[in-house]
Every structure is written in structure tokens, then in C-alpha cells.
Design an enzyme around this catalytic site. Sequence first.
Site, PDB file in Angstrom:
ATOM      1  N   GLU A   1      -1.869  12.045   0.454  1.00 44.42           N
ATOM      2  CA  GLU A   1      -0.721  12.960   0.412  1.00 44.42           C
ATOM      3  C   GLU A   1      -0.928  14.209   1.261  1.00 44.42           C
ATOM      4  O   GLU A   1       0.014  14.723   1.859  1.00 44.42           O
ATOM      5  CB  GLU A   1      -0.432  13.361  -1.042  1.00 44.42           C
TER       6      GLU A   1
ATOM      7  N   GLY B   1       0.931   6.951  -4.266  1.00 42.96           N
ATOM      8  CA  GLY B   1       1.511   6.435  -5.506  1.00 42.96           C
ATOM      9  C   GLY B   1       0.997   5.037  -5.849  1.00 42.96           C
ATOM     10  O   GLY B   1       0.971   4.654  -7.023  1.00 42.96           O
TER      11      GLY B   1
ATOM     12  N   GLU C   1      -2.183   5.587  -7.575  1.00 44.98           N
ATOM     13  CA  GLU C   1      -1.864   6.194  -8.872  1.00 44.98           C
ATOM     14  C   GLU C   1      -1.324   5.158  -9.860  1.00 44.98           C
ATOM     15  O   GLU C   1      -1.649   5.192 -11.046  1.00 44.98           O
ATOM     16  CB  GLU C   1      -0.863   7.346  -8.665  1.00 44.98           C
TER      17      GLU C   1
ATOM     18  N   ALA D   1       4.304   6.006  -2.300  1.00 44.77           N
ATOM     19  CA  ALA D   1       5.744   6.196  -2.507  1.00 44.77           C
ATOM     20  C   ALA D   1       6.425   6.060  -1.150  1.00 44.77           C
ATOM     21  O   ALA D   1       5.806   6.312  -0.105  1.00 44.77           O
ATOM     22  CB  ALA D   1       5.993   7.570  -3.108  1.00 44.77           C
TER      23      ALA D   1
HETATM   24  C1  HXC Z   1       7.458   4.026   3.688  1.00 45.98           C
HETATM   25  C2  HXC Z   1       5.863   2.741   4.715  1.00 45.98           C
HETATM   26  C3  HXC Z   1       4.855   3.344   3.913  1.00 45.98           C
HETATM   27  C4  HXC Z   1       5.260   4.324   2.966  1.00 45.98           C
HETATM   28  C5  HXC Z   1       3.925   1.907   5.214  1.00 45.98           C
HETATM   29  N1  HXC Z   1       5.238   1.863   5.482  1.00 45.98           N
HETATM   30  N2  HXC Z   1       3.667   2.795   4.256  1.00 45.98           N
HETATM   31  N3  HXC Z   1       7.144   3.077   4.588  1.00 45.98           N
HETATM   32  N4  HXC Z   1       6.563   4.634   2.911  1.00 45.98           N
HETATM   33  N5  HXC Z   1       4.384   4.909   2.136  1.00 45.98           N
HETATM   34  C6  HXC Z   1       5.924   1.021   6.478  1.00 45.98           C
HETATM   35  C7  HXC Z   1       5.749   1.526   7.877  1.00 45.98           C
HETATM   36  O1  HXC Z   1       6.682   2.558   8.137  1.00 45.98           O
HETATM   37  C8  HXC Z   1       6.041   0.272   8.674  1.00 45.98           C
HETATM   38  O2  HXC Z   1       7.417   0.004   8.730  1.00 45.98           O
HETATM   39  C9  HXC Z   1       5.431  -0.807   7.796  1.00 45.98           C
HETATM   40  O3  HXC Z   1       5.342  -0.269   6.493  1.00 45.98           O
HETATM   41  C10 HXC Z   1       4.032  -1.224   8.242  1.00 45.98           C
HETATM   42  O4  HXC Z   1       3.255  -0.058   8.321  1.00 45.98           O
HETATM   43  P1  HXC Z   1       2.316   0.290   9.568  1.00 45.98           P
HETATM   44  O5  HXC Z   1       2.034   1.746   9.472  1.00 45.98           O
HETATM   45  O6  HXC Z   1       2.896  -0.226  10.825  1.00 45.98           O
HETATM   46  O7  HXC Z   1       1.030  -0.577   9.200  1.00 45.98           O
HETATM   47  P2  HXC Z   1      -0.480  -0.288   9.587  1.00 45.98           P
HETATM   48  O8  HXC Z   1      -0.604   0.176  11.000  1.00 45.98           O
HETATM   49  O9  HXC Z   1      -1.217  -1.518   9.159  1.00 45.98           O
HETATM   50  O10 HXC Z   1      -0.934   0.946   8.672  1.00 45.98           O
HETATM   51  C11 HXC Z   1      -1.014   0.771   7.285  1.00 45.98           C
HETATM   52  C12 HXC Z   1      -1.114   2.141   6.584  1.00 45.98           C
HETATM   53  C13 HXC Z   1       0.035   3.058   7.060  1.00 45.98           C
HETATM   54  C14 HXC Z   1      -2.454   2.794   6.920  1.00 45.98           C
HETATM   55  C15 HXC Z   1      -1.056   1.889   5.084  1.00 45.98           C
HETATM   56  O11 HXC Z   1       1.279   2.339   6.951  1.00 45.98           O
HETATM   57  C16 HXC Z   1       0.163   4.331   6.291  1.00 45.98           C
HETATM   58  O12 HXC Z   1      -0.595   5.275   6.517  1.00 45.98           O
HETATM   59  N6  HXC Z   1       1.167   4.383   5.387  1.00 45.98           N
HETATM   60  C17 HXC Z   1       1.444   5.605   4.626  1.00 45.98           C
HETATM   61  C18 HXC Z   1       0.424   5.782   3.522  1.00 45.98           C
HETATM   62  C19 HXC Z   1       0.687   7.072   2.743  1.00 45.98           C
HETATM   63  O13 HXC Z   1       0.657   8.182   3.319  1.00 45.98           O
HETATM   64  N7  HXC Z   1       0.936   6.912   1.428  1.00 45.98           N
HETATM   65  C20 HXC Z   1       1.220   8.056   0.568  1.00 45.98           C
HETATM   66  C21 HXC Z   1       2.692   8.290   0.469  1.00 45.98           C
HETATM   67  S1  HXC Z   1       3.061   9.695  -0.476  1.00 45.98           S
HETATM   68  P3  HXC Z   1       8.286   0.285  10.066  1.00 45.98           P
HETATM   69  O14 HXC Z   1       9.594  -0.338   9.740  1.00 45.98           O
HETATM   70  O15 HXC Z   1       8.342   1.741  10.213  1.00 45.98           O
HETATM   71  O16 HXC Z   1       7.528  -0.399  11.158  1.00 45.98           O
HETATM   72  C22 HXC Z   1       2.910   9.221  -2.048  1.00 45.98           C
HETATM   73  C23 HXC Z   1       3.201  10.294  -3.026  1.00 45.98           C
HETATM   74  C24 HXC Z   1       3.104   9.785  -4.400  1.00 45.98           C
HETATM   75  O17 HXC Z   1       2.589   8.130  -2.372  1.00 45.98           O
HETATM   76  C25 HXC Z   1       3.782  10.709  -5.320  1.00 45.98           C
HETATM   77  C26 HXC Z   1       4.215  10.075  -6.585  1.00 45.98           C
HETATM   78  C27 HXC Z   1       4.792   8.754  -6.551  1.00 45.98           C
END
Ligand code: HXC
Length: 258
Positions: free
Chosen positions: A132, A109, A112, A65
Site C-alpha cells: 500500500e 487486501g 489481509e 483491493a
Molecule cells: C486492479 C490490478 C491489481 C489491483 C493487478 N491488476 N493488480 N487491477 N487492482 N490491485 C491488473 C493489472 O492492472 C493488469 O490489468 C492485470 O491485473 C495484470 O497485472 P500486471 O501488473 O500486468 O501483472 P504483472 O506484471 O504480473 O504484475 C503483478 C503484480 C502487479 C506485481 C501483482 O499487478 C501489481 O503490483 N499489482 C498491484 C498490487 C498492489 O499494489 N496491491 C495493493 C492494492 S491496495 P490491465 O488490464 O491493466 O492490463 C490494497 C488496499 C487494501 O489492497 C485495503 C483494504 C481492502
Amino acid sequence: MAFETILTEAKDGIGVITFNRPKALNALNAQMIGEMGRALDAFEADDNVHVIVLTGSEKAFAAGADIKEMADKSFNDAYMGDFISGPWDRIDSCHKPVIAAVSGFALGGGCEMAMMCDLIIASDTAKFGQPEITLGIVPGIGGTQRLTRAVGKAKAMDMVLTGRMMGAEEAERSGLVARVVPADQLMDEVMTMAATMATFSRSTMKMAKESVRRAFETTLSEGVRYERRLFHACFATYDQKEGMKAFIEKRKPKFENR
Ligand code: HXC
């Protein structure tokens, strides 16, 4: 259908929805989920679409998400706004089969959403995770439930409590994904699979999908009874007569979804 955050295509009985926010690794925001919901509505209503494929890019199916969108929400915003309802659950109510074609990150998400589909085909680069916990939240759209049913308590706890990612090979071994294929063959493999499914009777497919999904909702004896009733119902259909007649006459069946 004109969308900004997804791409759609319908061809040869297969409807494809592609998440398309490459700069954010397909992070799921309200707009994208709303568009996905509308695309699913349209494919469900389209008699020419038999099977639906949900996919992302080579780098990310969806990295979760959108953290930037939800970071400032209060409890009241989330609770009273019923954050994560409506189109977020739309895949679950699809009566047409939905295949998730996953390459790269399927996190939070994203994982999921893939698990909500009927089956997951993964590229060898796929990485699944429920990170998460690292953000101070728990999964919110079925992660703790569907992951546990798919891979069992040990692996689900491992992933949910540590936030670690699971690679494609481990995901296949653990029962999370149906098949793993080389990254450059993912869509070919999925489209071939979908094309085979699209040749079958749509009504029988609906029954088969409904019956397998029932296994997650009921006891064994109730599930078997449910399956038996659907099995009996098949004998009231044209497609059962055609399917068996075609076998006996050594020809391909022509199903009519009735
Ligand atoms: C918003 C995101 C994002 C996310 C990545 N980006 N994941 N933006 N929400 N979930 C954005 C980054 O901010 C960045 O933009 C760009 O995508 C590239 O990401 P990087 O981190 O620079 O890439 P990389 O180094 O290759 O790392 C990839 C990654 C990492 C390991 C996937 O991005 C990451 O850990 N993302 C978050 C994953 C996460 O925690 N997901 C769960 C979310 S909570 P900018 O512009 O900043 O450079 C969730 C709850 C669900 O899903 C509940 C119900 C729906």
C-alpha cells in the site's frame, strides 16, 4: 448459488470459494467481496459444510483491493461510505474454520484476506506483501495489525514500510503460514487437511477455533481462564463421551455435533 466473480463448490463437508477475476489477478472489487460474503453466509447456514476453503488461481490468490475501483474516491466517499466494512470483514466473523489456500500473489487486501482466515497453506510460489505504501495509502483491513501479530514488529515494519514481498519459505519461517507445499499439490493438500477437520465434532471445532482466536484479544490469564471454561463445557457434550469411548473401544468416533 450463481456468482460472476467467484466460483463455489460444496462437497464432502467442505465448501470452497475461489476468487475468479483472472484478468485482474483477482483484485478485490465490491462485487467480488459482496459475492464472497454471500457465499460465506450460505456455507455457514449449510449444516453439510464443516470447513471452508478460500482460494484463488495459481498466479494470484488476490493482488489487492481493486486500485481502479478506488482510485477516484474522496475522503468523504471513503469515510461516509464506510469503505471496507460489511462483507470485507465477513471472514472474521465465521464460526466455521476457514483455510486460505494461497498460490502466487497475496498482496494488500489479498494478504489481509488470507490473514483473516484461520490458517494459511501456501504453495511454494506464494508471495505475500503489503505494498500500500507504494500507492500512497496504508493497509485498511487489518494488515498492520494481523501481520504484526503473525510475524512480529521487525518483519511487519520491513514489509509495510518498504512494500517488499515475502516468499513462501520466509513466510513459513516467520509464522505467517502454517505449511508450504509444491504448487501443483496445493489444493490436494488443503482438501486432505479440510477432510480430516470435517470428521471432527463441529461444536468442539468451534470452541477450539474460538479459544485460539481469543489469544489475540486478551491477556494470558484471561485467555487461559476462557479456555478452561470451554474445556469444562466439553464434558457436557455427547461428542466428548463418544470421542473418549471410541478411543477406549479402539474404534473410530462418530461425532454428532452435540
Ligand atoms: C486492479 C490490478 C491489481 C489491483 C493487478 N491488476 N493488480 N487491477 N487492482 N490491485 C491488473 C493489472 O492492472 C493488469 O490489468 C492485470 O491485473 C495484470 O497485472 P500486471 O501488473 O500486468 O501483472 P504483472 O506484471 O504480473 O504484475 C503483478 C503484480 C502487479 C506485481 C501483482 O499487478 C501489481 O503490483 N499489482 C498491484 C498490487 C498492489 O499494489 N496491491 C495493493 C492494492 S491496495 P490491465 O488490464 O491493466 O492490463 C490494497 C488496499 C487494501 O489492497 C485495503 C483494504 C481492502
